[in-house]
Design a protein around this motif. Structure first.
Motif, PDB file in Angstrom:
ATOM      1  N   THR A  17      10.412   0.257 -41.797  1.00 54.09           N
ATOM      2  CA  THR A  17      10.218  -0.943 -40.983  1.00 54.09           C
ATOM      3  C   THR A  17      11.489  -1.779 -40.975  1.00 54.09           C
ATOM      4  O   THR A  17      11.855  -2.346 -39.946  1.00 54.09           O
ATOM      5  CB  THR A  17       9.029  -1.792 -41.484  1.00 54.09           C
ATOM      6  OG1 THR A  17       9.242  -2.169 -42.852  1.00 54.09           O
ATOM      7  CG2 THR A  17       7.724  -1.041 -41.348  1.00 54.09           C
ATOM      8  N   GLN A  18      12.169  -1.837 -42.088  1.00 52.89           N
ATOM      9  CA  GLN A  18      13.427  -2.582 -42.153  1.00 52.89           C
ATOM     10  C   GLN A  18      14.479  -1.976 -41.235  1.00 52.89           C
ATOM     11  O   GLN A  18      15.195  -2.692 -40.526  1.00 52.89           O
ATOM     12  CB  GLN A  18      13.934  -2.634 -43.591  1.00 52.89           C
ATOM     13  CG  GLN A  18      13.045  -3.453 -44.504  1.00 52.89           C
ATOM     14  CD  GLN A  18      13.410  -3.290 -45.968  1.00 52.89           C
ATOM     15  OE1 GLN A  18      14.448  -2.730 -46.319  1.00 52.89           O
ATOM     16  NE2 GLN A  18      12.536  -3.766 -46.845  1.00 52.89           N
ATOM     17  N   LEU A  19      14.565  -0.646 -41.222  1.00 55.24           N
ATOM     18  CA  LEU A  19      15.522   0.038 -40.332  1.00 55.24           C
ATOM     19  C   LEU A  19      15.170  -0.174 -38.866  1.00 55.24           C
ATOM     20  O   LEU A  19      16.054  -0.396 -38.039  1.00 55.24           O
ATOM     21  CB  LEU A  19      15.571   1.536 -40.642  1.00 55.24           C
ATOM     22  CG  LEU A  19      16.352   1.945 -41.872  1.00 55.24           C
ATOM     23  CD1 LEU A  19      16.116   3.424 -42.186  1.00 55.24           C
ATOM     24  CD2 LEU A  19      17.830   1.666 -41.681  1.00 55.24           C
ATOM     25  N   PHE A  20      13.886  -0.096 -38.532  1.00 57.01           N
ATOM     26  CA  PHE A  20      13.464  -0.316 -37.148  1.00 57.01           C
ATOM     27  C   PHE A  20      13.870  -1.704 -36.680  1.00 57.01           C
ATOM     28  O   PHE A  20      14.425  -1.876 -35.600  1.00 57.01           O
ATOM     29  CB  PHE A  20      11.953  -0.146 -37.002  1.00 57.01           C
ATOM     30  CG  PHE A  20      11.449   1.260 -37.222  1.00 57.01           C
ATOM     31  CD1 PHE A  20      12.283   2.359 -37.140  1.00 57.01           C
ATOM     32  CD2 PHE A  20      10.118   1.472 -37.517  1.00 57.01           C
ATOM     33  CE1 PHE A  20      11.803   3.647 -37.343  1.00 57.01           C
ATOM     34  CE2 PHE A  20       9.624   2.753 -37.715  1.00 57.01           C
ATOM     35  CZ  PHE A  20      10.471   3.843 -37.626  1.00 57.01           C
ATOM     36  N   LYS A  27       9.402   0.000 -29.991  1.00 56.83           N
ATOM     37  CA  LYS A  27       8.129   0.681 -30.217  1.00 56.83           C
ATOM     38  C   LYS A  27       8.340   1.807 -31.221  1.00 56.83           C
ATOM     39  O   LYS A  27       9.328   2.526 -31.156  1.00 56.83           O
ATOM     40  CB  LYS A  27       7.585   1.294 -28.932  1.00 56.83           C
ATOM     41  CG  LYS A  27       7.262   0.287 -27.858  1.00 56.83           C
ATOM     42  CD  LYS A  27       6.784   0.981 -26.593  1.00 56.83           C
ATOM     43  CE  LYS A  27       6.645   0.035 -25.441  1.00 56.83           C
ATOM     44  NZ  LYS A  27       5.585  -0.926 -25.558  1.00 56.83           N
ATOM     45  N   ALA A  28       7.380   1.960 -32.132  1.00 55.94           N
ATOM     46  CA  ALA A  28       7.403   3.055 -33.101  1.00 55.94           C
ATOM     47  C   ALA A  28       6.043   3.739 -33.056  1.00 55.94           C
ATOM     48  O   ALA A  28       5.009   3.104 -33.244  1.00 55.94           O
ATOM     49  CB  ALA A  28       7.685   2.533 -34.502  1.00 55.94           C
ATOM     50  N   ASN A  46       6.968  -8.224 -36.707  1.00 56.59           N
ATOM     51  CA  ASN A  46       8.388  -8.600 -36.686  1.00 56.59           C
ATOM     52  C   ASN A  46       9.129  -8.065 -35.463  1.00 56.59           C
ATOM     53  O   ASN A  46      10.248  -7.573 -35.561  1.00 56.59           O
ATOM     54  CB  ASN A  46       9.077  -8.152 -37.975  1.00 56.59           C
ATOM     55  CG  ASN A  46       8.471  -8.808 -39.199  1.00 56.59           C
ATOM     56  OD1 ASN A  46       8.013  -9.935 -39.153  1.00 56.59           O
ATOM     57  ND2 ASN A  46       8.454  -8.086 -40.303  1.00 56.59           N
ATOM     58  N   GLY A  47       8.451  -8.129 -34.304  1.00 52.33           N
ATOM     59  CA  GLY A  47       9.091  -7.732 -33.054  1.00 52.33           C
ATOM     60  C   GLY A  47       9.037  -6.252 -32.715  1.00 52.33           C
ATOM     61  O   GLY A  47       9.533  -5.833 -31.685  1.00 52.33           O
ATOM     62  N   VAL A  48       8.402  -5.441 -33.566  1.00 52.41           N
ATOM     63  CA  VAL A  48       8.269  -4.001 -33.308  1.00 52.41           C
ATOM     64  C   VAL A  48       6.795  -3.702 -33.034  1.00 52.41           C
ATOM     65  O   VAL A  48       5.926  -4.127 -33.800  1.00 52.41           O
ATOM     66  CB  VAL A  48       8.756  -3.156 -34.501  1.00 52.41           C
ATOM     67  CG1 VAL A  48       8.596  -1.663 -34.206  1.00 52.41           C
ATOM     68  CG2 VAL A  48      10.193  -3.477 -34.865  1.00 52.41           C
TER      69      VAL A  48
END
Length: 66
Positions: A17-20, A27-28, A46-48
């Motif tokens: 999540t930190q890398l995204f 989107k993931a 957090n925006g993802v």
């Protein structure tokens, strides 16, 4: 797209999540959910936007991503 859920069942951040977030991912899509483990089909953190597409959780139906 990632095979395993990028965050914990409790919604805690991980290195993924930190890398995204660091790299501007919008989107993931993830899967690999079996049994009673609960993850919402769609959630924003957090925006993802995280989208669960595990076959057994979506009844083997296509998931529209837009």
């Amino acid at each position: 797209m990632i095979h395993y859920p990028p965050f914990t069942v409790k919604g805690e951040d991980t290195l993924f999540t930190q890398l995204f977030e660091k790299n501007g991912v919008e989107k993931a899509v993830f899967g690999h959910i079996h049994g009673a483990a609960y993850f919402p089909l769609k959630t924003e953190k957090n925006g993802v936007e995280y989208i669960l597409a595990s076959c057994d959780k979506v009844r083997f139906e296509l998931v529209k991503i837009y």
